[in-house]
Write a protein that holds these residues in place. Structure first.
Motif, PDB file in Angstrom:
ATOM      1  N   ILE A  29       0.882  -1.158   0.000  1.00  0.00           N
ATOM      2  CA  ILE A  29       0.000   0.000   0.000  1.00  0.00           C
ATOM      3  C   ILE A  29       0.923   1.211   0.000  1.00  0.00           C
ATOM      4  N   ASP A  30       0.896   1.958  -1.069  1.00  0.00           N
ATOM      5  CA  ASP A  30       1.772   3.123  -1.165  1.00  0.00           C
ATOM      6  C   ASP A  30       0.981   4.409  -0.986  1.00  0.00           C
ATOM      7  N   PHE A  31       1.396   5.202  -0.043  1.00  0.00           N
ATOM      8  CA  PHE A  31       0.885   6.550   0.110  1.00  0.00           C
ATOM      9  C   PHE A  31       1.894   7.443  -0.593  1.00  0.00           C
ATOM     10  N   ILE A  32       1.408   8.264  -1.495  1.00  0.00           N
ATOM     11  CA  ILE A  32       2.276   9.025  -2.397  1.00  0.00           C
ATOM     12  C   ILE A  32       2.084  10.514  -2.153  1.00  0.00           C
ATOM     13  N   LEU A  33       3.193  11.218  -2.019  1.00  0.00           N
ATOM     14  CA  LEU A  33       3.140  12.673  -1.884  1.00  0.00           C
ATOM     15  C   LEU A  33       2.755  13.271  -3.233  1.00  0.00           C
ATOM     16  N   ASN A  34       1.727  14.060  -3.231  1.00  0.00           N
ATOM     17  CA  ASN A  34       1.227  14.704  -4.443  1.00  0.00           C
ATOM     18  C   ASN A  34       1.653  16.174  -4.405  1.00  0.00           C
ATOM     19  N   LEU A 115      11.684   9.423   1.490  1.00  0.00           N
ATOM     20  CA  LEU A 115      10.704   8.554   0.843  1.00  0.00           C
ATOM     21  C   LEU A 115      10.038   9.273  -0.332  1.00  0.00           C
ATOM     22  N   SER A 116       9.740  10.538  -0.153  1.00  0.00           N
ATOM     23  CA  SER A 116       9.036  11.301  -1.191  1.00  0.00           C
ATOM     24  C   SER A 116       9.880  11.530  -2.434  1.00  0.00           C
ATOM     25  N   SER A 117      11.187  11.479  -2.280  1.00  0.00           N
ATOM     26  CA  SER A 117      12.050  11.775  -3.430  1.00  0.00           C
ATOM     27  C   SER A 117      12.812  10.554  -3.939  1.00  0.00           C
ATOM     28  N   SER A 118      12.520   9.375  -3.394  1.00  0.00           N
ATOM     29  CA  SER A 118      13.238   8.181  -3.833  1.00  0.00           C
ATOM     30  C   SER A 118      12.432   7.411  -4.876  1.00  0.00           C
ATOM     31  N   LEU A 119      13.112   6.608  -5.628  1.00  0.00           N
ATOM     32  CA  LEU A 119      12.437   5.719  -6.562  1.00  0.00           C
ATOM     33  C   LEU A 119      11.781   4.592  -5.776  1.00  0.00           C
ATOM     34  N   ARG A 120      10.664   4.089  -6.247  1.00  0.00           N
ATOM     35  CA  ARG A 120       9.915   3.068  -5.499  1.00  0.00           C
ATOM     36  C   ARG A 120      10.769   1.866  -5.132  1.00  0.00           C
ATOM     37  N   ARG A 121      11.686   1.479  -5.989  1.00  0.00           N
ATOM     38  CA  ARG A 121      12.478   0.272  -5.697  1.00  0.00           C
ATOM     39  C   ARG A 121      13.427   0.475  -4.525  1.00  0.00           C
ATOM     40  N   PHE A 122      13.659   1.723  -4.131  1.00  0.00           N
ATOM     41  CA  PHE A 122      14.525   2.011  -2.982  1.00  0.00           C
ATOM     42  C   PHE A 122      13.723   2.310  -1.715  1.00  0.00           C
ATOM     43  N   GLU A 124      11.798   0.412   0.101  1.00  0.00           N
ATOM     44  CA  GLU A 124      11.727  -0.640   1.123  1.00  0.00           C
ATOM     45  C   GLU A 124      12.698  -0.386   2.267  1.00  0.00           C
ATOM     46  N   LYS A 125      13.905   0.023   1.951  1.00  0.00           N
ATOM     47  CA  LYS A 125      14.915   0.295   2.982  1.00  0.00           C
ATOM     48  C   LYS A 125      14.465   1.446   3.896  1.00  0.00           C
ATOM     49  N   ILE A 126      13.929   2.484   3.295  1.00  0.00           N
ATOM     50  CA  ILE A 126      13.468   3.640   4.071  1.00  0.00           C
ATOM     51  C   ILE A 126      12.283   3.246   4.946  1.00  0.00           C
ATOM     52  N   VAL A 127      11.343   2.495   4.375  1.00  0.00           N
ATOM     53  CA  VAL A 127      10.165   2.077   5.137  1.00  0.00           C
ATOM     54  C   VAL A 127      10.562   1.186   6.302  1.00  0.00           C
ATOM     55  N   LYS A 128      11.557   0.338   6.115  1.00  0.00           N
ATOM     56  CA  LYS A 128      12.020  -0.508   7.230  1.00  0.00           C
ATOM     57  C   LYS A 128      12.588   0.336   8.364  1.00  0.00           C
ATOM     58  N   GLU A 129      13.285   1.406   8.014  1.00  0.00           N
ATOM     59  CA  GLU A 129      13.791   2.317   9.051  1.00  0.00           C
ATOM     60  C   GLU A 129      12.628   2.957   9.807  1.00  0.00           C
ATOM     61  N   ILE A 130      11.621   3.378   9.063  1.00  0.00           N
ATOM     62  CA  ILE A 130      10.421   3.963   9.671  1.00  0.00           C
ATOM     63  C   ILE A 130       9.766   2.950  10.607  1.00  0.00           C
ATOM     64  N   ASP A 131       9.633   1.711  10.131  1.00  0.00           N
ATOM     65  CA  ASP A 131       9.007   0.662  10.941  1.00  0.00           C
ATOM     66  C   ASP A 131       9.757   0.433  12.246  1.00  0.00           C
ATOM     67  N   HIS A 132      11.078   0.421  12.188  1.00  0.00           N
ATOM     68  CA  HIS A 132      11.880   0.204  13.400  1.00  0.00           C
ATOM     69  C   HIS A 132      11.683   1.349  14.397  1.00  0.00           C
ATOM     70  N   ILE A 133      11.643   2.566  13.899  1.00  0.00           N
ATOM     71  CA  ILE A 133      11.461   3.729  14.777  1.00  0.00           C
ATOM     72  C   ILE A 133      10.083   3.673  15.440  1.00  0.00           C
ATOM     73  N   LEU A 134       9.050   3.399  14.644  1.00  0.00           N
ATOM     74  CA  LEU A 134       7.697   3.353  15.209  1.00  0.00           C
ATOM     75  C   LEU A 134       7.509   2.158  16.133  1.00  0.00           C
ATOM     76  N   LEU A 135       8.151   1.043  15.820  1.00  0.00           N
ATOM     77  CA  LEU A 135       8.066  -0.114  16.709  1.00  0.00           C
ATOM     78  C   LEU A 135       8.676   0.214  18.072  1.00  0.00           C
ATOM     79  N   SER A 136       9.775   0.918  18.056  1.00  0.00           N
ATOM     80  CA  SER A 136      10.411   1.322  19.306  1.00  0.00           C
ATOM     81  C   SER A 136       9.456   2.195  20.132  1.00  0.00           C
ATOM     82  N   GLU A 137       8.791   3.134  19.466  1.00  0.00           N
ATOM     83  CA  GLU A 137       7.810   3.995  20.145  1.00  0.00           C
ATOM     84  C   GLU A 137       6.629   3.164  20.657  1.00  0.00           C
ATOM     85  N   TYR A 138       6.161   2.233  19.834  1.00  0.00           N
ATOM     86  CA  TYR A 138       5.037   1.379  20.230  1.00  0.00           C
ATOM     87  C   TYR A 138       5.401   0.558  21.470  1.00  0.00           C
TER      88      TYR A 138
END
Length: 161
Positions: A29-34, A115-122, A124-138
């Motif tokens: 599910i991709d949320f895209i900056l417009n 994330l807003s300025s990267s190509l979609r194929r890159f 995943e790495k950024i989203v994993k970083e986001i997931d780790h940060i939010l998991l820590s907060e959770y």
């Protein structure tokens, strides 16, 4: 967040949102900056979010937490295709950005901008970083000790039901 709108009207009558996403989804599910506020087709939802925190929202929305929430509130159409209606999307829960520390907010703003300025194929790495940060907060907020693999496995279970 300030609002969500579907494009049921002719697209030229709908004010374009600053973040968009397709209501049909498969594995991702991709949320895209417009950024340019382009009009989108009628199978996209428009989100209208505070511009000041737009990169923070982009990071949170693209996290595994949001994806799980959306999948839990959407309808399985079969063969891995899910659809979410506007009323189902509005029932979903996302991280409350106001409860995040200033340090976490800054990190997520930075990652959202990347994330807003990267190509979609890159992404995943950024989203994993986001997931780790939010998991820590959770884990800190809920006094739990979930591992990132727990979240990814849960997401896979939902996708394969």
């Amino acid at each position: 967040m300030t609002g969500v709108q579907t494009c049921a009207l002719p697209i030229w009558k709908v004010t374009p949102g600053n973040i968009i996403f397709n209501y049909y989804m498969r594995k991702n599910i991709d949320f895209i900056l417009n950024k340019k506020k382009m009009h989108v087709s009628d199978n996209f939802y428009n989100l209208y979010l505070n511009e000041e925190d737009i990169y923070l929202y982009l990071a949170i929305l693209n996290s595994v937490f949001t994806k799980i929430s959306i999948l839990l509130n959407s309808r399985n159409q079969g063969n891995g295709l899910f659809k979410i209606q506007l009323f189902e999307f509005e029932k979903g829960k996302i991280f409350n950005e106001e409860r995040l520390s200033e340090n976490t907010r800054n990190k997520l703003q930075k990652l959202g901008k990347e994330l807003s300025s990267s190509l979609r194929r890159f992404n995943e790495k950024i989203v994993k970083e986001i997931d780790h940060i939010l998991l820590s907060e959770y884990n800190r907020e809920s006094e739990k000790n979930l591992d990132i693999s727990d979240l990814y496995e849960f997401q896979e279970v939902i996708l394969n039901e």
